[in-house]
Design a protein around this motif. Structure first.
Motif, mmCIF file in Angstrom:
data_model
loop_
_atom_site.group_PDB
_atom_site.id
_atom_site.type_symbol
_atom_site.label_atom_id
_atom_site.label_comp_id
_atom_site.label_asym_id
_atom_site.label_seq_id
_atom_site.Cartn_x
_atom_site.Cartn_y
_atom_site.Cartn_z
ATOM 1 N N ALA A 46 2.805 4.619 1.969
ATOM 2 C CA ALA A 46 3.234 3.361 2.597
ATOM 3 C C ALA A 46 3.962 2.483 1.582
ATOM 4 C CB ALA A 46 2.027 2.625 3.170
ATOM 5 N N LYS A 47 3.440 2.409 0.379
ATOM 6 C CA LYS A 47 4.071 1.618 -0.684
ATOM 7 C C LYS A 47 5.486 2.117 -0.969
ATOM 8 C CE LYS A 47 3.423 0.528 -5.564
ATOM 9 N NZ LYS A 47 2.581 0.762 -6.746
ATOM 10 N N ARG A 48 5.644 3.426 -1.011
ATOM 11 C CA ARG A 48 6.966 4.011 -1.263
ATOM 12 C C ARG A 48 7.969 3.589 -0.182
ATOM 13 N NH1 ARG A 48 9.808 8.712 0.000
ATOM 14 N NH2 ARG A 48 8.184 9.498 1.380
ATOM 15 N N PHE A 49 7.522 3.604 1.070
ATOM 16 C CA PHE A 49 8.414 3.217 2.159
ATOM 17 C C PHE A 49 8.721 1.723 2.138
ATOM 18 C CE2 PHE A 49 7.647 7.391 3.710
ATOM 19 C CZ PHE A 49 8.748 7.678 4.494
ATOM 20 N N VAL A 50 7.729 0.901 1.844
ATOM 21 C CA VAL A 50 7.949 -0.541 1.803
ATOM 22 C C VAL A 50 8.871 -0.908 0.646
ATOM 23 C CG1 VAL A 50 6.800 -2.758 1.401
ATOM 24 C CG2 VAL A 50 5.817 -1.120 3.011
ATOM 25 N N GLU A 51 8.701 -0.255 -0.495
ATOM 26 C CA GLU A 51 9.583 -0.523 -1.642
ATOM 27 C C GLU A 51 11.035 -0.185 -1.329
ATOM 28 O OE1 GLU A 51 7.555 1.754 -4.653
ATOM 29 O OE2 GLU A 51 6.491 -0.015 -5.395
ATOM 30 N N TRP A 58 16.605 -2.737 9.341
ATOM 31 C CA TRP A 58 15.451 -3.457 9.863
ATOM 32 C C TRP A 58 15.499 -4.959 9.635
ATOM 33 C CZ3 TRP A 58 10.778 -0.020 7.958
ATOM 34 C CH2 TRP A 58 10.846 1.222 8.603
ATOM 35 N N GLY A 59 16.463 -5.435 8.856
ATOM 36 C CA GLY A 59 16.514 -6.857 8.550
ATOM 37 C C GLY A 59 15.591 -7.194 7.391
ATOM 38 N N PRO A 60 15.324 -8.482 7.184
ATOM 39 C CA PRO A 60 14.472 -8.905 6.069
ATOM 40 C C PRO A 60 13.096 -8.239 6.137
ATOM 41 C CG PRO A 60 15.482 -10.799 7.128
ATOM 42 C CD PRO A 60 15.799 -9.605 7.980
ATOM 43 N N LYS A 61 12.532 -8.010 4.962
ATOM 44 C CA LYS A 61 11.244 -7.324 4.878
ATOM 45 C C LYS A 61 10.170 -8.108 5.628
ATOM 46 C CE LYS A 61 10.381 -5.313 1.004
ATOM 47 N NZ LYS A 61 10.005 -4.995 -0.378
ATOM 48 N N ASP A 62 9.530 -7.446 6.579
ATOM 49 C CA ASP A 62 8.437 -8.025 7.357
ATOM 50 C C ASP A 62 7.322 -6.986 7.411
ATOM 51 O OD1 ASP A 62 6.700 -9.231 9.141
ATOM 52 O OD2 ASP A 62 8.012 -8.973 10.872
ATOM 53 N N ILE A 63 6.418 -7.073 6.447
ATOM 54 C CA ILE A 63 5.350 -6.090 6.306
ATOM 55 C C ILE A 63 4.500 -6.003 7.569
ATOM 56 C CG2 ILE A 63 3.260 -5.550 4.981
ATOM 57 C CD1 ILE A 63 5.880 -5.041 3.531
ATOM 58 N N SER A 64 4.343 -7.102 8.277
ATOM 59 C CA SER A 64 3.484 -7.085 9.472
ATOM 60 C C SER A 64 4.080 -6.261 10.614
ATOM 61 C CB SER A 64 3.198 -8.507 9.947
ATOM 62 O OG SER A 64 4.379 -9.114 10.425
ATOM 63 N N VAL A 83 -6.525 -2.278 -1.116
ATOM 64 C CA VAL A 83 -5.392 -3.204 -1.256
ATOM 65 C C VAL A 83 -5.868 -4.516 -1.875
ATOM 66 C CG1 VAL A 83 -3.686 -4.577 0.005
ATOM 67 C CG2 VAL A 83 -3.979 -2.158 0.553
ATOM 68 N N ARG A 84 -7.028 -5.014 -1.412
ATOM 69 C CA ARG A 84 -7.566 -6.266 -1.975
ATOM 70 C C ARG A 84 -7.952 -6.098 -3.447
ATOM 71 N NH1 ARG A 84 -10.159 -6.668 2.978
ATOM 72 N NH2 ARG A 84 -12.045 -5.753 2.097
ATOM 73 N N LYS A 85 -8.655 -5.004 -3.764
ATOM 74 C CA LYS A 85 -9.139 -4.772 -5.134
ATOM 75 C C LYS A 85 -8.009 -4.464 -6.105
ATOM 76 C CE LYS A 85 -12.125 -1.505 -4.602
ATOM 77 N NZ LYS A 85 -13.122 -0.450 -4.728
ATOM 78 N N SER A 86 -7.016 -3.766 -5.639
ATOM 79 C CA SER A 86 -5.940 -3.279 -6.515
ATOM 80 C C SER A 86 -4.638 -4.007 -6.212
ATOM 81 C CB SER A 86 -5.769 -1.775 -6.326
ATOM 82 O OG SER A 86 -6.971 -1.091 -6.503
ATOM 83 N N SER A 87 -4.680 -5.327 -6.265
ATOM 84 C CA SER A 87 -3.500 -6.108 -5.870
ATOM 85 C C SER A 87 -2.294 -5.848 -6.762
ATOM 86 C CB SER A 87 -3.826 -7.596 -5.836
ATOM 87 O OG SER A 87 -4.226 -8.035 -7.111
ATOM 88 N N GLN A 88 -2.523 -5.508 -8.022
ATOM 89 C CA GLN A 88 -1.390 -5.224 -8.898
ATOM 90 C C GLN A 88 -0.692 -3.943 -8.451
ATOM 91 O OE1 GLN A 88 -2.326 -5.309 -13.030
ATOM 92 N NE2 GLN A 88 -0.199 -5.055 -13.663
ATOM 93 N N GLU A 89 -1.469 -2.954 -8.040
ATOM 94 C CA GLU A 89 -0.902 -1.678 -7.621
ATOM 95 C C GLU A 89 -0.411 -1.694 -6.180
ATOM 96 O OE1 GLU A 89 -2.200 3.042 -7.560
ATOM 97 O OE2 GLU A 89 -3.669 1.530 -8.133
ATOM 98 N N TYR A 90 -1.164 -2.362 -5.299
ATOM 99 C CA TYR A 90 -0.857 -2.312 -3.866
ATOM 100 C C TYR A 90 -0.558 -3.681 -3.252
ATOM 101 C CZ TYR A 90 -2.624 2.461 -4.145
ATOM 102 O OH TYR A 90 -2.801 3.774 -4.475
ATOM 103 N N GLY A 91 -0.312 -4.684 -4.071
ATOM 104 C CA GLY A 91 -0.048 -6.019 -3.552
ATOM 105 C C GLY A 91 1.108 -6.081 -2.572
ATOM 106 N N ILE A 92 2.068 -5.186 -2.744
ATOM 107 C CA ILE A 92 3.225 -5.142 -1.845
ATOM 108 C C ILE A 92 2.806 -4.836 -0.401
ATOM 109 C CG2 ILE A 92 3.736 -2.688 -2.197
ATOM 110 C CD1 ILE A 92 6.728 -3.492 -2.253
ATOM 111 N N LEU A 93 1.599 -4.291 -0.224
ATOM 112 C CA LEU A 93 1.119 -3.935 1.115
ATOM 113 C C LEU A 93 0.285 -5.036 1.764
ATOM 114 C CD1 LEU A 93 0.155 -0.196 0.522
ATOM 115 C CD2 LEU A 93 2.284 -1.136 1.441
ATOM 116 N N ASN A 94 0.113 -6.180 1.089
ATOM 117 C CA ASN A 94 -0.615 -7.293 1.710
ATOM 118 C C ASN A 94 0.084 -7.688 3.003
ATOM 119 O OD1 ASN A 94 -2.784 -7.722 -0.021
ATOM 120 N ND2 ASN A 94 -1.514 -8.874 -1.455
ATOM 121 N N GLY A 95 -0.655 -7.725 4.076
ATOM 122 C CA GLY A 95 -0.087 -8.098 5.370
ATOM 123 C C GLY A 95 0.304 -6.924 6.241
#
Length: 110
Positions: A46-51, A58-64, A83-95
């Motif tokens: 998921a992180k790879r796709f969001v990055e 799709w327009g501006p990034k909208d994680i939700s 995601v909560r514990k590893s915010s440095q690694e997975y913070g991009i997936l918040n939301g």
């Protein structure tokens, strides 16, 4: 491409991506940490796709607007905790939405 370029992700020719969490690379941890390792395999994908968010399509990034669908609530809880514990690694997936399969009927996502 199976999906029109206007809605597809550059790395995914289909609107639904199945991630098989084959853990052969980390065999020594499987017995004690299988759930967490499987969750991390999915989160890494998921992180790879969001990055590589396709702003043109799709327009501006909208994680939700993205959803990780998993068979059980336990896996959803596990991924959210990581995601909560590893915010440095997975913070991009918040939301990002994470739902069990039985909660997605009638919803639409990228």
């Amino acid at each position: 491409s199976v999906v029109p370029d206007s809605i597809s992700h550059p790395d995914a020719p289909y609107p639904l991506l199945f991630v098989c969490s084959s853990l052969d690379d980390i065999v020594e941890q499987i017995e004690r940490d299988t759930d967490e390792n499987e969750a991390r395999v999915v989160l890494d994908e998921a992180k790879r796709f969001v990055e590589k968010w396709p702003t043109k399509q799709w327009g501006p990034k909208d994680i939700s607007s993205v959803c990780i669908i998993t068979p059980t609530r336990h896996q959803v809880s596990m991924m959210r905790a990581i995601v909560r514990k590893s915010s440095q690694e997975y913070g991009i997936l918040n939301g990002i939405k994470m739902l069990p399969t039985f909660d997605i009927q009638g919803r639409e996502f990228h």
